[in-house]
Write an enzyme that holds these catalytic residues in place. Structure first.
Site, short mmCIF file in Angstrom:
data_model
loop_
_atom_site.label_atom_id
_atom_site.label_comp_id
_atom_site.label_asym_id
_atom_site.label_seq_id
_atom_site.Cartn_x
_atom_site.Cartn_y
_atom_site.Cartn_z
N GLY A 97 0.86 -1.19 0.00
CA GLY A 97 0.00 0.00 0.00
C GLY A 97 0.89 1.24 0.00
O GLY A 97 2.06 1.17 -0.40
N ARG A 98 0.33 2.33 0.51
CA ARG A 98 1.08 3.61 0.47
C ARG A 98 2.45 3.49 1.13
O ARG A 98 3.46 3.93 0.59
CB ARG A 98 0.28 4.70 1.20
CG ARG A 98 -0.77 5.37 0.36
CD ARG A 98 -1.50 6.41 1.20
NE ARG A 98 -2.28 5.75 2.23
CZ ARG A 98 -3.60 5.64 2.21
NH1 ARG A 98 -4.28 6.18 1.24
NH2 ARG A 98 -4.24 5.02 3.17
N ILE A 99 2.50 2.87 2.32
CA ILE A 99 3.77 2.84 3.06
C ILE A 99 4.75 1.87 2.40
O ILE A 99 5.93 2.19 2.22
CB ILE A 99 3.53 2.51 4.55
CG1 ILE A 99 2.64 3.58 5.20
CG2 ILE A 99 4.87 2.42 5.30
CD1 ILE A 99 2.17 3.28 6.62
N THR A 122 7.08 -2.46 11.19
CA THR A 122 6.53 -1.17 11.62
C THR A 122 5.02 -1.17 11.40
O THR A 122 4.40 -0.10 11.35
CB THR A 122 7.15 0.00 10.81
OG1 THR A 122 6.97 -0.27 9.42
CG2 THR A 122 8.62 0.19 11.12
N ARG A 124 1.96 -3.80 12.65
CA ARG A 124 1.31 -4.06 13.93
C ARG A 124 1.96 -5.30 14.52
O ARG A 124 2.27 -6.25 13.79
CB ARG A 124 -0.19 -4.30 13.76
CG ARG A 124 -1.02 -3.04 13.55
CD ARG A 124 -1.09 -2.19 14.82
NE ARG A 124 -1.92 -1.01 14.66
CZ ARG A 124 -1.46 0.20 14.30
NH1 ARG A 124 -0.20 0.38 14.05
NH2 ARG A 124 -2.29 1.23 14.22
N GLU A 181 2.08 -5.17 23.44
CA GLU A 181 2.70 -3.86 23.35
C GLU A 181 2.26 -3.03 24.55
O GLU A 181 1.06 -2.87 24.74
CB GLU A 181 2.27 -3.20 22.04
CG GLU A 181 3.04 -1.94 21.74
CD GLU A 181 2.78 -1.43 20.32
OE1 GLU A 181 2.92 -2.19 19.36
OE2 GLU A 181 2.41 -0.25 20.22
N HIS A 212 7.05 2.04 19.24
CA HIS A 212 5.96 2.43 18.32
C HIS A 212 6.05 3.93 17.95
O HIS A 212 5.13 4.70 18.24
CB HIS A 212 4.59 2.11 18.94
CG HIS A 212 3.50 1.93 17.92
ND1 HIS A 212 2.42 1.10 18.10
CD2 HIS A 212 3.32 2.50 16.70
CE1 HIS A 212 1.63 1.15 17.03
NE2 HIS A 212 2.15 2.01 16.16
N ALA A 237 6.90 5.08 14.72
CA ALA A 237 7.06 5.25 13.25
C ALA A 237 6.55 6.59 12.76
O ALA A 237 7.12 7.19 11.86
CB ALA A 237 6.37 4.11 12.52
C1 DGY Z 1 -0.77 4.33 12.97
O1 DGY Z 1 -1.12 5.48 12.67
O2 DGY Z 1 -1.48 3.35 12.74
C2 DGY Z 1 0.55 4.16 13.61
O3 DGY Z 1 0.79 2.89 14.04
C3 DGY Z 1 0.75 5.17 14.72
O4 DGY Z 1 1.12 6.32 14.13
#
Ligand code: DGY
Length: 336
Positions: free
Chosen positions: A163-165, A244, A246, A275, A294, A296
């Site tokens: 996806g985007r990331i 990064t 879940r 977590e 967490h 990111a």
């Molecule tokens: C999200 O936005 O889902 C990240 O895990 C926290 O910024």
């Protein structure tokens, strides 16, 4: 009707202090109950505080489910999640009650991709160990065999979730001359494939061929423990895993075992399951795993934009307008 389109000053709960960029907009239009602690509201406190609210601005640490929606009451008009991920929200339960749910997509893409790369590079070049080595006074001379690691440039990067990331991570790989493989439910946009040279392959092939595997899928029943003992066993013994996405996407016990037995070389985690991890957890104490809390999306600019977006979703929902970024647009179907 006031100038902001709201009939009165709606009551909202904001479950943690967020950047002023969003908080000020919410305060200007609403009566805000702001949970000011560093830690999330305990469950019973959360259930008590939602009673009678019109809008909820929640964080990924708050579980929004039938129990919470019952405690809030039928006047609740909107749930705005301060995150792009929304696995903390029972979206179907909200939809059943006609409640739109908003998230913050897009604004954290590049910042999250930056952190995935930070973890990848830090792991490859053993930066946390190297830092401890110096701090512990063990640096006595230049060492031809000291702290060797794999090259990043020219290696193979496997991106799970395109996806985007995932795509933003692939773009960064061009500068390192890497071969990029990806696995996703759908084929990525052809222009992104052309720009990044990324090739779609089955998950098993990606795991077998990659030197670095980085995870960018949302957590759903289908992706929970996607990286389990079987998947880890497919990876190279020299490979590193970066998460990064879940924590629940990786089977924590299987990862501990894979690092222990040398099934994979290293891991770097921004997200964990549970977590946070306890400080004495083997993933925290072990040499081969880098864990960060967490972070990111934790840049000043990105958190400010997330706050603006979360406020915009909340206020739109309170006005009865469509949310700018709803995760359950189907909620509007019944309204026409
Ligand atoms: C999200 O936005 O889902 C990240 O895990 C926290 O910024």
């Amino acid at each position: 009707m006031s100038t902001n389109g709201l009939r009165d000053r709606p009551r909202v709960l904001v479950t943690r202090v967020i950047p002023e960029d969003g908080l000020d907009r919410v305060r200007a239009a609403c009566d805000v109950d702001l949970w000011q602690d560093e830690l999330p509201p305990p469950r019973d406190e959360l259930l008590r505080r939602v009673a009678g609210i019109d809008g909820l601005l929640a964080l990924l640490t708050d579980r929004v489910d039938d129990e919470l929606l019952d405690a809030a009451g039928p006047q609740l008009r909107v749930v705005s999640n301060f995150a792009v991920g929304f696995d903390n929200v029972d979206v179907a339960a909200c939809t059943r009650r006609g409640i739109p749910v908003g998230n913050t997509p897009g604004v954290l893409t590049e910042t999250t991709a930056d952190l995935a790369w930070t973890l990848l590079m830090a792991t490859a070049r053993r930066i946390p160990e190297a830092d401890r080595y110096v701090r512990d006074g063990r640096w006595r001379t230049w060492g031809p065999m000291t702290l060797l690691g794999p090259d990043v440039h020219g290696s193979t990067l496997g991106i799970v979730g395109f996806g985007r990331i995932g795509q933003a991570v692939a773009r960064r790989a061009r500068g390192f001359g890497m071969q990029v493989l990806y696995h996703g439910r759908k084929r990525g946009p052809t222009e992104v494939e052309a720009e990044t040279g990324a090739t779609r392959v089955p998950l098993d092939e990606l795991l077998q061929r990659s030197d670095f595997v980085t995870l960018h899928v949302s957590l759903t029943p289908a992706t929970r423990h996607l990286i389990d003992a079987r998947a880890l066993a497919r990876m190279k013994p020299t490979a590193a895993l970066v998460n990064t996405a879940r924590g629940g996407v990786v089977d924590t016990d299987a990862l501990v075992a894979a690092l222990d037995t040398g099934t994979i070389w290293a891991a770097a985690l921004d997200v964990t399951d549970p977590e946070p991890l306890p400080a004495d957890h083997p993933l925290v104490t072990g040499e081969r795993c880098l864990v960060v809390p967490h972070i990111a999306s934790a840049s000043h600019a990105t958190r400010a934009r997330m706050a603006e977006m979360a406020a915009a979703n909340l206020l739109a929902g309170l006005r009865g307008e469509h949310l700018p970024t709803p995760v359950n647009p189907e909620v509007y179907a019944s309204r026409g």
